[in-house]
Design an enzyme around this catalytic site. Structure first.
Site, PDB file in Angstrom:
ATOM      1  N   LYS A  29       0.836  -1.202   0.000  1.00  0.00           N
ATOM      2  CA  LYS A  29       0.000   0.000   0.000  1.00  0.00           C
ATOM      3  C   LYS A  29       0.878   1.262   0.000  1.00  0.00           C
ATOM      4  O   LYS A  29       2.090   1.179   0.256  1.00  0.00           O
ATOM      5  CB  LYS A  29      -0.922  -0.031   1.220  1.00  0.00           C
ATOM      6  CG  LYS A  29      -1.925  -1.208   1.206  1.00  0.00           C
ATOM      7  CD  LYS A  29      -2.768  -1.212   2.471  1.00  0.00           C
ATOM      8  CE  LYS A  29      -3.728  -2.389   2.513  1.00  0.00           C
ATOM      9  NZ  LYS A  29      -4.538  -2.398   3.756  1.00  0.00           N
ATOM     10  N   TYR A  69     -12.042  -2.813  -2.870  1.00  0.00           N
ATOM     11  CA  TYR A  69     -12.561  -3.017  -1.509  1.00  0.00           C
ATOM     12  C   TYR A  69     -14.087  -3.040  -1.467  1.00  0.00           C
ATOM     13  O   TYR A  69     -14.678  -2.728  -0.426  1.00  0.00           O
ATOM     14  CB  TYR A  69     -12.027  -1.920  -0.578  1.00  0.00           C
ATOM     15  CG  TYR A  69     -10.622  -2.172  -0.062  1.00  0.00           C
ATOM     16  CD1 TYR A  69     -10.294  -3.372   0.588  1.00  0.00           C
ATOM     17  CD2 TYR A  69      -9.623  -1.209  -0.183  1.00  0.00           C
ATOM     18  CE1 TYR A  69      -9.016  -3.604   1.075  1.00  0.00           C
ATOM     19  CE2 TYR A  69      -8.331  -1.436   0.315  1.00  0.00           C
ATOM     20  CZ  TYR A  69      -8.041  -2.642   0.950  1.00  0.00           C
ATOM     21  OH  TYR A  69      -6.782  -2.856   1.441  1.00  0.00           O
ATOM     22  N   PHE A  77     -15.102   3.036   7.784  1.00  0.00           N
ATOM     23  CA  PHE A  77     -13.768   3.467   7.349  1.00  0.00           C
ATOM     24  C   PHE A  77     -13.570   3.366   5.839  1.00  0.00           C
ATOM     25  O   PHE A  77     -12.489   3.662   5.336  1.00  0.00           O
ATOM     26  CB  PHE A  77     -12.687   2.662   8.079  1.00  0.00           C
ATOM     27  CG  PHE A  77     -12.820   1.154   7.920  1.00  0.00           C
ATOM     28  CD1 PHE A  77     -12.338   0.500   6.792  1.00  0.00           C
ATOM     29  CD2 PHE A  77     -13.431   0.390   8.911  1.00  0.00           C
ATOM     30  CE1 PHE A  77     -12.470  -0.876   6.639  1.00  0.00           C
ATOM     31  CE2 PHE A  77     -13.565  -0.995   8.757  1.00  0.00           C
ATOM     32  CZ  PHE A  77     -13.076  -1.623   7.623  1.00  0.00           C
ATOM     33  N   ARG A 105      -1.080 -14.874   3.925  1.00  0.00           N
ATOM     34  CA  ARG A 105      -1.800 -14.164   4.996  1.00  0.00           C
ATOM     35  C   ARG A 105      -1.082 -14.345   6.335  1.00  0.00           C
ATOM     36  O   ARG A 105      -1.091 -13.460   7.171  1.00  0.00           O
ATOM     37  CB  ARG A 105      -3.236 -14.678   5.102  1.00  0.00           C
ATOM     38  CG  ARG A 105      -4.083 -14.442   3.856  1.00  0.00           C
ATOM     39  CD  ARG A 105      -4.718 -13.079   3.842  1.00  0.00           C
ATOM     40  NE  ARG A 105      -5.694 -12.904   4.904  1.00  0.00           N
ATOM     41  CZ  ARG A 105      -6.445 -11.816   5.048  1.00  0.00           C
ATOM     42  NH1 ARG A 105      -6.346 -10.805   4.178  1.00  0.00           N
ATOM     43  NH2 ARG A 105      -7.305 -11.718   6.046  1.00  0.00           N
ATOM     44  N   THR A 111      -5.161  -8.350  10.567  1.00  0.00           N
ATOM     45  CA  THR A 111      -5.564  -7.072   9.960  1.00  0.00           C
ATOM     46  C   THR A 111      -5.026  -5.892  10.773  1.00  0.00           C
ATOM     47  O   THR A 111      -4.467  -4.955  10.214  1.00  0.00           O
ATOM     48  CB  THR A 111      -7.104  -6.991   9.865  1.00  0.00           C
ATOM     49  OG1 THR A 111      -7.550  -8.074   9.040  1.00  0.00           O
ATOM     50  CG2 THR A 111      -7.553  -5.676   9.260  1.00  0.00           C
ATOM     51  N   ARG A 122       3.120  -7.196   9.262  1.00  0.00           N
ATOM     52  CA  ARG A 122       2.428  -6.121  10.004  1.00  0.00           C
ATOM     53  C   ARG A 122       2.900  -6.061  11.458  1.00  0.00           C
ATOM     54  O   ARG A 122       2.970  -4.971  12.034  1.00  0.00           O
ATOM     55  CB  ARG A 122       0.906  -6.317   9.922  1.00  0.00           C
ATOM     56  CG  ARG A 122       0.334  -5.972   8.547  1.00  0.00           C
ATOM     57  CD  ARG A 122      -1.128  -6.375   8.464  1.00  0.00           C
ATOM     58  NE  ARG A 122      -1.749  -5.996   7.197  1.00  0.00           N
ATOM     59  CZ  ARG A 122      -2.909  -6.499   6.767  1.00  0.00           C
ATOM     60  NH1 ARG A 122      -3.559  -7.384   7.499  1.00  0.00           N
ATOM     61  NH2 ARG A 122      -3.410  -6.107   5.603  1.00  0.00           N
ATOM     62  N   ASN A 132      -1.611  -0.248   7.449  1.00  0.00           N
ATOM     63  CA  ASN A 132      -1.030  -1.576   7.693  1.00  0.00           C
ATOM     64  C   ASN A 132      -0.237  -2.133   6.507  1.00  0.00           C
ATOM     65  O   ASN A 132      -0.006  -3.330   6.417  1.00  0.00           O
ATOM     66  CB  ASN A 132      -2.098  -2.553   8.210  1.00  0.00           C
ATOM     67  CG  ASN A 132      -3.204  -2.794   7.200  1.00  0.00           C
ATOM     68  OD1 ASN A 132      -3.143  -2.304   6.071  1.00  0.00           O
ATOM     69  ND2 ASN A 132      -4.203  -3.555   7.595  1.00  0.00           N
ATOM     70  N   HIS A 135      -1.554  -5.593   1.467  1.00  0.00           N
ATOM     71  CA  HIS A 135      -2.812  -6.316   1.242  1.00  0.00           C
ATOM     72  C   HIS A 135      -2.490  -7.709   0.711  1.00  0.00           C
ATOM     73  O   HIS A 135      -1.568  -7.874  -0.082  1.00  0.00           O
ATOM     74  CB  HIS A 135      -3.681  -5.584   0.209  1.00  0.00           C
ATOM     75  CG  HIS A 135      -4.827  -6.427  -0.258  1.00  0.00           C
ATOM     76  ND1 HIS A 135      -6.013  -6.511   0.438  1.00  0.00           N
ATOM     77  CD2 HIS A 135      -4.946  -7.275  -1.315  1.00  0.00           C
ATOM     78  CE1 HIS A 135      -6.822  -7.363  -0.189  1.00  0.00           C
ATOM     79  NE2 HIS A 135      -6.198  -7.835  -1.253  1.00  0.00           N
ATOM     80  N   GLU A 146      -9.181 -10.657  -7.550  1.00  0.00           N
ATOM     81  CA  GLU A 146      -8.260  -9.528  -7.396  1.00  0.00           C
ATOM     82  C   GLU A 146      -7.165  -9.544  -8.466  1.00  0.00           C
ATOM     83  O   GLU A 146      -6.802  -8.495  -9.002  1.00  0.00           O
ATOM     84  CB  GLU A 146      -7.661  -9.530  -5.986  1.00  0.00           C
ATOM     85  CG  GLU A 146      -8.720  -9.205  -4.932  1.00  0.00           C
ATOM     86  CD  GLU A 146      -8.218  -9.250  -3.496  1.00  0.00           C
ATOM     87  OE1 GLU A 146      -8.960  -8.797  -2.611  1.00  0.00           O
ATOM     88  OE2 GLU A 146      -7.101  -9.741  -3.251  1.00  0.00           O
TER      89      GLU A 146
HETATM   90  P1  ADP Z   1      -7.226  -7.436   5.555  1.00  0.00           P
HETATM   91  O1  ADP Z   1      -6.487  -6.347   4.822  1.00  0.00           O
HETATM   92  O2  ADP Z   1      -6.386  -7.991   6.695  1.00  0.00           O
HETATM   93  O3  ADP Z   1      -7.762  -8.504   4.643  1.00  0.00           O
HETATM   94  P2  ADP Z   1      -9.965  -6.363   5.798  1.00  0.00           P
HETATM   95  O4  ADP Z   1     -10.274  -6.935   4.463  1.00  0.00           O
HETATM   96  O5  ADP Z   1     -10.881  -6.624   6.923  1.00  0.00           O
HETATM   97  O6  ADP Z   1      -8.485  -6.778   6.306  1.00  0.00           O
HETATM   98  O7  ADP Z   1      -9.849  -4.773   5.680  1.00  0.00           O
HETATM   99  C1  ADP Z   1      -9.224  -4.208   4.571  1.00  0.00           C
HETATM  100  C2  ADP Z   1      -8.398  -3.043   5.028  1.00  0.00           C
HETATM  101  O8  ADP Z   1      -9.248  -2.054   5.574  1.00  0.00           O
HETATM  102  C3  ADP Z   1      -7.394  -3.350   6.124  1.00  0.00           C
HETATM  103  O9  ADP Z   1      -6.193  -3.909   5.647  1.00  0.00           O
HETATM  104  C4  ADP Z   1      -7.186  -1.991   6.731  1.00  0.00           C
HETATM  105  O10 ADP Z   1      -6.256  -1.224   5.937  1.00  0.00           O
HETATM  106  C5  ADP Z   1      -8.558  -1.353   6.606  1.00  0.00           C
HETATM  107  N1  ADP Z   1      -9.302  -1.490   7.853  1.00  0.00           N
HETATM  108  C6  ADP Z   1      -9.835  -2.622   8.370  1.00  0.00           C
HETATM  109  N2  ADP Z   1     -10.424  -2.374   9.554  1.00  0.00           N
HETATM  110  C7  ADP Z   1     -10.264  -1.043   9.786  1.00  0.00           C
HETATM  111  C8  ADP Z   1     -10.652  -0.161  10.836  1.00  0.00           C
HETATM  112  N3  ADP Z   1     -11.332  -0.605  11.889  1.00  0.00           N
HETATM  113  N4  ADP Z   1     -10.302   1.135  10.732  1.00  0.00           N
HETATM  114  C9  ADP Z   1      -9.628   1.587   9.679  1.00  0.00           C
HETATM  115  N5  ADP Z   1      -9.226   0.817   8.643  1.00  0.00           N
HETATM  116  C10 ADP Z   1      -9.541  -0.485   8.698  1.00  0.00           C
END
Ligand code: ADP
Length: 169
Positions: A29, A69, A77, A105, A111, A122, A132, A135, A146
């Site tokens: 990212k 997304y 968010f 993963r 996450t 992370r 973070n 992805h 994707e």
């Molecule tokens: P991952 O990236 O671990 O697959 P998710 O698909 O749940 O996680 O979420 C996508 C992205 O959205 C996360 O990597 C993070 O950047 C952001 N995100 C998730 N939860 C939050 C939150 N509570 N507040 C802000 N950003 C969030």
């Protein structure tokens, strides 16, 4: 193992026993790029034994970020997340190898970096959930979708890597 046909293929080298392989979409990212973590992140996948089969640096539009997304569109968010993903260059990649979707993963961690174990990307390299740095596709179906969203089929490179005979029996 049950892999979707698009994500699975067989090693061509006849001296190597057939192994089911799969592909996953990994993106560094904008925060990971700006913080100079590209080589650190790529190095972890590379040293594990996974194979890079596609890579490009792109600044996604906000619309594209929203498409990536779209399953999170109802989350509070979501808007900030799409603004953030489209705020600068992203390193988009496809990595290939046995178990790469699930194990990728694991390499990435949870996450929230606060919940990520030390030793994970992370866990070691970032602090906040909204920053973070990386992805990774969360399952075989998401991986196919994707990869298809970020890459044209001709941008994926199939090749034999010399270390495959030492990684797979
Ligand atoms: P991952 O990236 O671990 O697959 P998710 O698909 O749940 O996680 O979420 C996508 C992205 O959205 C996360 O990597 C993070 O950047 C952001 N995100 C998730 N939860 C939050 C939150 N509570 N507040 C802000 N950003 C969030």
């Amino acid at each position: 193992a049950t892999f979707l046909p698009v994500a699975a293929f067989m090693i061509q080298d006849p001296t190597v026993e057939a192994v089911e392989l799969e592909r996953t979409f990994i993106a560094i990212k904008p925060d990971g790029v700006q913080r100079g973590l590209i080589s650190e992140i790529i190095g972890r996948f590379e040293r594990k034994g996974y194979k890079l089969v596609a890579i490009k640096l792109i600044v996604p539009t906000k619309e594209f970020a929203a498409q990536h997304y779209d399953d999170l569109s109802s989350r509070p968010f979501f808007n900030g997340l799409c603004d953030f993903l489209s705020s600068g260059p992203v390193v988009a990649m496809v990595w290939e190898g046995q178990g790469v979707i699930k194990y990728g993963r694991k390499l990435i961690g949870a996450t929230s970096p606060q919940a990520s174990e030390p030793g994970t990307i992370r866990g070691d390299l970032c602090v906040q959930v909204s920053r973070n740095i990386i992805h990774g596709s969360d399952g075989p179906e998401t991986a196919v979708n994707e990869i298809g969203l970020w890459f044209k089929p001709e941008e994926l490179v199939s090749y034999t890597k010399n270390d495959e005979k030492w990684l797979y029996e």
